[in-house]
Design a protein around this motif. Structure first.
Motif, PDB file in Angstrom:
ATOM      1  N   LYS A 147       0.818  -1.214   0.000  1.00 57.00           N
ATOM      2  CA  LYS A 147       0.000   0.000   0.000  1.00 57.00           C
ATOM      3  C   LYS A 147       0.848   1.259   0.000  1.00 57.00           C
ATOM      4  CE  LYS A 147      -4.079  -1.992   2.258  1.00 57.00           C
ATOM      5  NZ  LYS A 147      -4.934  -1.979   3.476  1.00 57.00           N
ATOM      6  N   ARG A 148       2.063   1.172   0.557  1.00 51.12           N
ATOM      7  CA  ARG A 148       2.926   2.356   0.567  1.00 51.12           C
ATOM      8  C   ARG A 148       3.315   2.784  -0.839  1.00 51.12           C
ATOM      9  NH1 ARG A 148       5.520  -0.226   5.122  1.00 51.12           N
ATOM     10  NH2 ARG A 148       7.232  -0.880   3.752  1.00 51.12           N
ATOM     11  N   TRP A 149       3.371   1.819  -1.750  1.00 53.03           N
ATOM     12  CA  TRP A 149       3.716   2.132  -3.143  1.00 53.03           C
ATOM     13  C   TRP A 149       2.484   2.263  -4.020  1.00 53.03           C
ATOM     14  CZ3 TRP A 149       8.698   3.334  -3.762  1.00 53.03           C
ATOM     15  CH2 TRP A 149       9.611   2.849  -2.825  1.00 53.03           C
ATOM     16  N   HIS A 150       1.316   2.237  -3.412  1.00 54.16           N
ATOM     17  CA  HIS A 150       0.071   2.316  -4.172  1.00 54.16           C
ATOM     18  C   HIS A 150      -0.168   3.739  -4.646  1.00 54.16           C
ATOM     19  CE1 HIS A 150      -4.341   2.389  -4.812  1.00 54.16           C
ATOM     20  NE2 HIS A 150      -4.138   1.135  -5.204  1.00 54.16           N
ATOM     21  N   ARG A 151      -0.546   3.871  -5.912  1.00 56.77           N
ATOM     22  CA  ARG A 151      -0.839   5.177  -6.493  1.00 56.77           C
ATOM     23  C   ARG A 151      -2.318   5.254  -6.853  1.00 56.77           C
ATOM     24  NH1 ARG A 151       3.400   5.399 -11.329  1.00 56.77           N
ATOM     25  NH2 ARG A 151       2.384   3.364 -11.637  1.00 56.77           N
ATOM     26  N   PRO A 152      -2.859   6.452  -6.901  1.00 49.76           N
ATOM     27  CA  PRO A 152      -4.273   6.585  -7.292  1.00 49.76           C
ATOM     28  C   PRO A 152      -4.524   5.956  -8.663  1.00 49.76           C
ATOM     29  CG  PRO A 152      -3.451   8.647  -6.401  1.00 49.76           C
ATOM     30  CD  PRO A 152      -2.251   7.759  -6.554  1.00 49.76           C
ATOM     31  N   GLY A 153      -5.562   5.192  -8.748  1.00 58.30           N
ATOM     32  CA  GLY A 153      -5.888   4.511  -9.999  1.00 58.30           C
ATOM     33  C   GLY A 153      -5.394   3.079 -10.062  1.00 58.30           C
ATOM     34  N   ASP A 154      -4.430   2.720  -9.180  1.00 67.07           N
ATOM     35  CA  ASP A 154      -3.952   1.338  -9.156  1.00 67.07           C
ATOM     36  C   ASP A 154      -5.010   0.427  -8.547  1.00 67.07           C
ATOM     37  OD1 ASP A 154      -1.643   2.206 -10.263  1.00 67.07           O
ATOM     38  OD2 ASP A 154      -0.447   2.107  -8.416  1.00 67.07           O
TER      39      ASP A 154
END
Length: 406
Positions: free
Chosen positions: A225-232
């Motif tokens: 989740k720390r590397w999660h970007r909007p739209g992923d």
């Protein structure tokens, strides 16, 4: 539904891999009944809210499975029924309780026939691996060696994980299958990365016995989740074990023969093994015949190709020999032209003793006559001409040669 038996370790793995309600439906009992059976077998179960925390990506605690006595490695799951069984009709069934009897009766559910009534092509998978087949024994020895080596050098990261109940069950099934193949005159073969194959009547049949995987979507972990970007995507798709074994033949079989066997809750792989063994024995003569036909077809094709090659070489040689004949004819024409020119010179008035350089004209005339006599193909005779042509091979001419090869 019939009475079901499951290994204690396998039931522990299933309880912690899916919700209790789903697993209970698979075994045909209520979730409360299944939980009671787990408590009697000393199998820890997830607490309330466990699967909600898993779905939310939170860290959960899974207690280890406590040790059990050898007589308690199997759990009996009776079907849910509203009718009591007739004692007379259940005289051969298992008594009350959730834990199996000693090891002598562990396979009573899977193998109902006694050794006296068992067919020759029926394979019996033992409840415990005894004297293992050489391939299985090699795997076990290698695993033990790696464990001891890791323990000796304190290689915690590279310590092999202990065999799971699924691994040990797979070893027993493979052990039974490979021994049965060798009992009927076949061979058990091991390739790279523990790939397996059998050989019957000279036909090699690769196969694989593995746990079937399925693709599932799981929630993201905290680190992901720390590397999660909007739209992923809010989930990851990955393969997870299903707890079911699948037997796959890695070779094309004729139409009408199965190449895959997947166990179900009603029919485990132990009961499918006899069908697999019988199928491979039945298909072997067909594979042998197909191999013979394929080799015969290949042999005839090679003969035809060789005959075409010989015909092509004969054609090339014939063309080259004709080319050589034309070269000899050209040589003869040049020498005849030289002879006519010499006769014309003789008709001209000249003084034979007159010297050109240090040589008289008469000697020059003799020199030309000698060269014409030596180089003219006709002077060698017809046999010599065709003997020269006969030496020509099928290799393509790259340059012209005169008759003498100068």
């Amino acid at each position: 539904m019939p009475v079901k038996k499951v290994e204690r370790e396998r039931l522990y793995e299933q309880v912690w891999s899916r919700p209790m309600s789903h697993l209970a439906q698979q075994y045909g009992v209520s979730s409360q009944k299944l939980k009671e059976l787990c408590e009697k077998a000393n199998i820890p179960t997830p607490t309330a809210g466990h699967w909600s925390r898993v779905a939310a990506g939170k860290t959960v605690h899974q207690p280890k499975l406590p040790d059990a006595s050898p007589a308690s490695i199997w759990v009996t799951i009776p079907p849910t029924s509203h009718h009591k069984k007739n004692p007379a009709s259940s005289s051969h069934e298992e008594g009350p309780g959730t834990i199996d009897p000693p090891a002598a009766d562990l396979n009573a559910k899977i193998l109902k026939r006694t050794p006296k009534t068992r067919r020759d092509d029926e394979l019996v998978v033992p409840a415990k691996l005894g004297r293992a087949h050489r391939i299985i024994a090699g795997w076990l020895a290698e695993h033990k060696r790696r464990q001891e080596e890791a323990k000796q050098h304190h290689w915690i990261t590279y310590t092999p994980t202990p065999f799971s109940s699924m691994d040990r069950r797979r070893h027993r099934i493979l052990d039974t299958f490979l021994k049965a193949i060798e009992h009927v005159g076949g061979k058990a073969l091991e390739g790279d990365r523990r790939s397996l194959a059998i050989e019957l009547e000279g036909e090699k049949i690769p196969f694989q016995l593995r746990e079937k995987q399925k693709q599932v979507r799981r929630p993201l972990t905290d680190s992901e989740k720390r590397w999660h970007r909007p739209g992923d995507k809010e989930w990851r798709q990955e393969l997870q074990p299903t707890g079911k074994l699948i037997f796959e033949v890695k070779r094309y079989l004729p139409t009408g023969f199965k190449t895959q066997w997947l166990e179900t809750d009603a029919v485990p792989m132990e009961e499918l093994l006899s069908e697999i063994f019988k199928t491979l024995r039945q298909v072997t003569p067909i594979l042998v015949q197909q191999t013979r036909e394929r080799l015969e077809k290949k042999r005839l094709a090679e003969i035809a190709a060789h005959e075409r090659y010989l015909a092509e070489q004969a054609r090339k040689r014939d063309d080259n020999q004709w080319q050589r004949f034309l070269e000899i004819a050209d040589t003869w024409q040049h020498y005849e032209h030289a002879r006519n020119f010499l006769e014309a010179l003789k008709q001209v008035n000249f003084t034979p003793d007159c010297k050109v350089g240090e040589t008289p004209l008469a000697e020059w005339i003799c020199w030309v006559e000698d060269r014409i006599e030596a180089g003219n193909p006709l002077s060698q005779g017809v046999e010599a001409i065709f003997a020269d042509i006969e030496k020509i091979t099928s290799y393509t001419y790259t340059h012209k040669m005169n008759y003498r090869g100068d």
